[in-house]
Design an enzyme around this catalytic site. Structure first.
Site, PDB file in Angstrom:
ATOM      1  N   SER A 124      42.755  74.394  43.168  1.00 46.84           N
ATOM      2  CA  SER A 124      41.827  73.274  43.168  1.00 46.84           C
ATOM      3  C   SER A 124      40.406  73.772  43.312  1.00 46.84           C
ATOM      4  CB  SER A 124      42.162  72.316  44.312  1.00 46.84           C
ATOM      5  OG  SER A 124      43.519  71.935  44.268  1.00 46.84           O
ATOM      6  N   HIS A 137      26.617  70.612  39.653  1.00 45.80           N
ATOM      7  CA  HIS A 137      25.501  71.186  38.907  1.00 45.80           C
ATOM      8  C   HIS A 137      24.387  70.144  38.865  1.00 45.80           C
ATOM      9  CE1 HIS A 137      28.176  74.386  37.450  1.00 45.80           C
ATOM     10  NE2 HIS A 137      29.065  73.417  37.260  1.00 45.80           N
ATOM     11  N   CYS A 182      45.323  69.607  43.127  1.00 41.48           N
ATOM     12  CA  CYS A 182      46.751  69.497  42.857  1.00 41.48           C
ATOM     13  C   CYS A 182      47.436  69.233  44.189  1.00 41.48           C
ATOM     14  CB  CYS A 182      47.307  70.779  42.250  1.00 41.48           C
ATOM     15  SG  CYS A 182      46.694  71.151  40.603  1.00 41.48           S
TER      16      CYS A 182
END
Length: 264
Positions: free
Chosen positions: A112, A117, A140
């Protein structure tokens, strides 16, 4: 939804991604440069790391590695890899309700990541400046990254937010039956607290059969002084205030609807 008894690990991948936008009007080139410098410093790599680290705490993830970078002339990015943490699935709350702000929630995660950004930008004509941050929380396991949604929206106060949530893959129960989602969800909005809902106009576009959910948010209240950088509205004429207000509203609606709006 009834608790599933799984065969092995929960292999569903749950991805929450969203863009947040902050809009500003800067009258002169100096003010535009000042806004970009201000917002770039406000959301530098160190601050973003703090926000994402707290996000890991909320969903109960173990941090394996942090990669962060500030860019020239502006922008920053942070990526955190997280690992699974043993958990009793019976302790996981899968119900459809707002997540904590923040509160410890134990998670079971593997392969994971959490990343962000930033994209500050301005145009030399028109005086408009925008700041965009792209955030993705992908896990997950038995818990949904939607549990971190409240915290992230509060930390990144925004004029416009677009959110996507998708569940991919499948997991098997002990009888070999495939399950393509392991929790109930009708709308991303059900995972938001009332104070967030009161601030934004929101619309959903969901594809339930594909386990794809999309919500767009536009701030309800418009106060010109919150959009001016180093200029007070009272310093402007009534006509100037109207022109700037119309310009800002057009910009916000175009971003919200994802298309250019012709001038009338």
């Amino acid at each position: 939804m009834k608790k599933l008894k799984l065969h092995g690990f929960n292999n569903l991948t749950k991805s929450l991604s969203f863009c947040i936008y902050d809009i500003c009007y800067a009258k002169t080139a100096e003010e535009r440069d000042g806004y970009i410098a201000y917002i770039d410093e406000l959301y530098n790599a160190n601050r973003l790391t703090e926000i994402l680290t707290e996000t890991c705490s909320i969903i109960g993830a173990n941090i394996l590695n942090i990669a962060r970078q500030d860019y020239e002339p502006q922008g920053a990015s942070v990526t955190i890899l997280v690992s699974e943490e043993p958990v009793d699935p019976k302790l996981i709350d899968q119900t459809e309700h707002p997540g904590p702000l923040p509160e410890t929630v134990v998670a079971h995660l593997d392969k994971s990541h959490i990343c962000v950004h930033t994209y500050p930008e301005s145009h030399p004509e028109g005086g408009l400046c925008t700041f965009r941050a792209d955030i993705e929380v992908s896990t997950c396991g038995v818990i949904s990254p939607l549990k971190a949604l409240n915290y992230l929206i509060h930390q990144l106060e925004s004029d416009i937010v677009t959110i996507d949530y998708r569940v991919r893959g499948f997991t098997r129960d002990i009888n070999g039956m495939k399950h393509f989602i392991d929790h109930e969800i009708n709308s991303i909005q059900n995972f938001m607290s009332d104070d967030i809902k009161s601030l934004y106009d929101m619309v959903d576009v969901n594809v339930y059969q594909e386990n794809i959910f999309h919500t767009k948010m536009l701030l309800k209240e418009f106060d010109l002084k919150h959009y001016m950088f180093h200029t007070r509205p009272e310093e402007l004429t009534a006509e100037e205030r109207k022109v700037i207000t119309d310009l800002l509203w057009k910009e916000m609606r175009e971003i919200y609807y994802g298309r250019n709006i012709p001038a009338v």
